[in-house]
Structures are given as C-alpha cells and as structure tokens.
Design a protein around this motif. Structure first.
Motif, PDB file in Angstrom:
ATOM      1  N   ASP A 160      -5.086  46.760  45.928  1.00  0.00           N
ATOM      2  CA  ASP A 160      -5.768  45.532  45.503  1.00  0.00           C
ATOM      3  C   ASP A 160      -6.201  45.644  44.049  1.00  0.00           C
ATOM      4  OD1 ASP A 160      -5.430  43.981  47.757  1.00  0.00           O
ATOM      5  OD2 ASP A 160      -7.332  44.560  48.649  1.00  0.00           O
ATOM      6  N   GLY A 161      -5.531  46.483  43.288  1.00  0.00           N
ATOM      7  CA  GLY A 161      -5.750  46.620  41.854  1.00  0.00           C
ATOM      8  C   GLY A 161      -4.417  46.478  41.148  1.00  0.00           C
ATOM      9  N   VAL A 162      -4.372  46.852  39.872  1.00  0.00           N
ATOM     10  CA  VAL A 162      -3.130  46.786  39.101  1.00  0.00           C
ATOM     11  C   VAL A 162      -2.706  48.201  38.725  1.00  0.00           C
ATOM     12  CG1 VAL A 162      -2.009  45.951  36.994  1.00  0.00           C
ATOM     13  CG2 VAL A 162      -3.657  44.501  38.188  1.00  0.00           C
ATOM     14  N   ALA A 200     -13.237  49.618  39.805  1.00  0.00           N
ATOM     15  CA  ALA A 200     -12.522  49.999  41.023  1.00  0.00           C
ATOM     16  C   ALA A 200     -13.290  51.094  41.756  1.00  0.00           C
ATOM     17  CB  ALA A 200     -11.125  50.496  40.664  1.00  0.00           C
ATOM     18  N   GLU A 201     -13.310  51.022  43.067  1.00  0.00           N
ATOM     19  CA  GLU A 201     -13.971  52.044  43.885  1.00  0.00           C
ATOM     20  C   GLU A 201     -12.998  53.213  44.061  1.00  0.00           C
ATOM     21  OE1 GLU A 201     -17.134  52.201  44.996  1.00  0.00           O
ATOM     22  OE2 GLU A 201     -17.541  50.346  43.928  1.00  0.00           O
ATOM     23  N   THR A 202     -12.915  54.061  43.058  1.00  0.00           N
ATOM     24  CA  THR A 202     -11.995  55.191  43.068  1.00  0.00           C
ATOM     25  C   THR A 202     -12.577  56.362  43.842  1.00  0.00           C
ATOM     26  OG1 THR A 202     -12.905  56.006  41.007  1.00  0.00           O
ATOM     27  CG2 THR A 202     -10.995  54.533  40.848  1.00  0.00           C
ATOM     28  N   GLN A 203     -11.699  57.300  44.174  1.00  0.00           N
ATOM     29  CA  GLN A 203     -12.110  58.518  44.864  1.00  0.00           C
ATOM     30  C   GLN A 203     -11.418  59.705  44.220  1.00  0.00           C
ATOM     31  OE1 GLN A 203     -11.977  58.278  49.290  1.00  0.00           O
ATOM     32  NE2 GLN A 203     -11.002  56.310  48.886  1.00  0.00           N
ATOM     33  N   GLY A 252      -3.311  54.059  48.277  1.00  0.00           N
ATOM     34  CA  GLY A 252      -3.767  53.845  46.920  1.00  0.00           C
ATOM     35  C   GLY A 252      -2.722  54.342  45.941  1.00  0.00           C
ATOM     36  N   TYR A 253      -3.125  54.488  44.691  1.00  0.00           N
ATOM     37  CA  TYR A 253      -2.216  54.964  43.654  1.00  0.00           C
ATOM     38  C   TYR A 253      -3.013  55.751  42.624  1.00  0.00           C
ATOM     39  CZ  TYR A 253      -4.016  50.810  41.279  1.00  0.00           C
ATOM     40  OH  TYR A 253      -4.838  49.854  40.742  1.00  0.00           O
ATOM     41  N   ILE A 254      -2.299  56.502  41.791  1.00  0.00           N
ATOM     42  CA  ILE A 254      -2.958  57.255  40.730  1.00  0.00           C
ATOM     43  C   ILE A 254      -2.428  56.770  39.381  1.00  0.00           C
ATOM     44  CG2 ILE A 254      -3.382  59.263  42.183  1.00  0.00           C
ATOM     45  CD1 ILE A 254      -1.042  60.647  40.722  1.00  0.00           C
ATOM     46  N   GLN A 255      -3.235  56.907  38.348  1.00  0.00           N
ATOM     47  CA  GLN A 255      -2.841  56.447  37.008  1.00  0.00           C
ATOM     48  C   GLN A 255      -2.336  57.589  36.129  1.00  0.00           C
ATOM     49  OE1 GLN A 255      -2.400  53.408  36.372  1.00  0.00           O
ATOM     50  NE2 GLN A 255      -4.077  52.114  36.988  1.00  0.00           N
ATOM     51  N   ALA A 284       6.944  44.554  33.325  1.00  0.00           N
ATOM     52  CA  ALA A 284       7.885  45.646  33.597  1.00  0.00           C
ATOM     53  C   ALA A 284       7.186  46.945  33.956  1.00  0.00           C
ATOM     54  CB  ALA A 284       8.797  45.863  32.392  1.00  0.00           C
ATOM     55  N   THR A 285       5.889  47.045  33.642  1.00  0.00           N
ATOM     56  CA  THR A 285       5.148  48.283  33.888  1.00  0.00           C
ATOM     57  C   THR A 285       3.920  48.114  34.782  1.00  0.00           C
ATOM     58  OG1 THR A 285       3.833  47.958  31.884  1.00  0.00           O
ATOM     59  CG2 THR A 285       5.857  49.275  31.673  1.00  0.00           C
ATOM     60  N   GLU A 286       3.599  46.873  35.178  1.00  0.00           N
ATOM     61  CA  GLU A 286       2.382  46.617  35.942  1.00  0.00           C
ATOM     62  C   GLU A 286       2.691  45.933  37.275  1.00  0.00           C
ATOM     63  OE1 GLU A 286      -1.000  45.510  32.786  1.00  0.00           O
ATOM     64  OE2 GLU A 286       0.797  44.222  32.679  1.00  0.00           O
ATOM     65  N   LEU A 287       2.102  46.487  38.339  1.00  0.00           N
ATOM     66  CA  LEU A 287       2.273  45.917  39.670  1.00  0.00           C
ATOM     67  C   LEU A 287       0.906  45.524  40.220  1.00  0.00           C
ATOM     68  CD1 LEU A 287       4.455  45.417  41.892  1.00  0.00           C
ATOM     69  CD2 LEU A 287       3.737  47.590  42.878  1.00  0.00           C
ATOM     70  N   ILE A 288       0.748  44.248  40.549  1.00  0.00           N
ATOM     71  CA  ILE A 288      -0.490  43.769  41.175  1.00  0.00           C
ATOM     72  C   ILE A 288      -0.378  44.139  42.649  1.00  0.00           C
ATOM     73  CG2 ILE A 288      -1.920  41.766  41.703  1.00  0.00           C
ATOM     74  CD1 ILE A 288      -0.465  40.349  39.309  1.00  0.00           C
ATOM     75  N   THR A 289      -1.164  45.132  43.075  1.00  0.00           N
ATOM     76  CA  THR A 289      -1.033  45.638  44.432  1.00  0.00           C
ATOM     77  C   THR A 289      -1.865  44.826  45.410  1.00  0.00           C
ATOM     78  OG1 THR A 289      -2.839  47.247  44.278  1.00  0.00           O
ATOM     79  CG2 THR A 289      -0.659  47.964  43.522  1.00  0.00           C
TER      80      THR A 289
END
Length: 172
Positions: free
Chosen positions: A110-112, A51-54, A92-95, A159-164
């Motif tokens: 566009d990630g999970v 993933a192209e993270t920032q 985006g989102y953070i993990q 239940a814990t994963e969203l395909i964005t």
C-alpha cells in the motif's frame, strides 16, 4: 556518511556518528542524521507519520526493490524473498539492498516501491519469482500452476515506481 561530533565517555573525548536508522528503544537519545536520500529514515518517525516500516533480519541477500515475505525463523521474525512458485506471498518490499543476517527496513504494501525497472506506466503487476513482479497473471486453469501463489501487487506509476496494494493472495 553522517556528520560526526564529540562525546565524553569514560573520561575521554571520542568522535561519534549520528544514527541514520533507528532500532527503536535501544537508540533512545541518539542524535538523528539524514540518510543518503537527504531525509530522515522512516524508522525515526513517530507512529502515524510516514510508512509503518519494520526492521527485520534478512535470512538471505535481498536486492533493492525486492518484494519480501515475513515469516517465523525458529520463533524469530525474519524476512526473505517473496516468490509465487514456493508459497511465499509478498508482505512488503525493501528500498535498499540488504545482506543475509542484516536488518532489512521493510515497507508495507500500500505504498510506492520506487526501486524497480522496466515497468510500463499504467500496467498491472503480480508477484513473480525471487522477489520480482510480472505483468502476466498466473493462469488458474493451467495444471502447471497448481500450488503457486496468485497475488496482485499493483499498478506501475512509471518505469521505476509501482503503486502497491495489499490484496490477499490465492493458492492455485
């Protein structure tokens, strides 16, 4: 915790720790360490791999799995909670959780997003309030939703994963 090794600095032998996240050029030459998940951080991967993270400074506390909005804070790039009620679309989102003034590792849509809970597999989700998602889209005919953001975020894998998805948003 990363393994430690010995280094020579200023004529002394010191203990140092391998880096598990990279800030870019400033960390050139450092020894990498695996993160708590047993993998290299996406910040250590070359362009086009993973993933192209920032890394972006958070201007508020962010919980793991939150959807975030990237914006200019006095000319500096910053990140805060995305929110459908106040004009902050999800970028985006953070993990992992991040405290205010710390660097947040932001994953693009566009990630999970695998740090959510209570999702229904196969259900669709839209941006909600305070970095969360909702399974109920805003009613564009309801005057109470005027100036709110309607943004489709994705479909639940578990239940814990969203395909964005990186769909555009609409201001109602």
């Amino acid at each position: 915790m990363a393994q430690k090794f010995l280094v020579r600095q200023g004529g002394k032998t010191l203990q140092a720790e391998a880096a598990d996240v990279s800030a870019g050029v400033a960390d050139a030459g450092r020894i990498p360490a695996l993160g708590s998940d047993g993998r290299l951080s996406p910040t250590m991967m070359p362009p086009g791999i993973g993933a192209e993270t920032q890394l972006i400074t958070a201007t508020e506390n962010l919980a793991a799995g939150s959807f975030v909005n990237i914006y200019s804070d006095g000319g500096d790039l910053a990140v805060r909670l995305a929110d459908n009620s106040n004009g902050r679309p999800a970028d985006g989102y953070i993990q992992t959780a991040v405290l205010m003034a710390q660097d947040a590792l932001v994953y693009p849509l566009d990630g999970v997003n695998a740090n959510l809970s209570g999702l229904t597999p196969g259900a669709e989700y839209w941006l909600g309030a305070a970095g969360a998602v909702t399974d109920t889209p805003l009613d564009e005919n309801d005057v109470a939703n005027a100036n709110k953001i309607s943004q489709y975020i994705g479909k639940a894998k578990s239940a814990t994963e969203l395909i964005t998805t990186d769909d555009s948003y609409v201001v109602l």
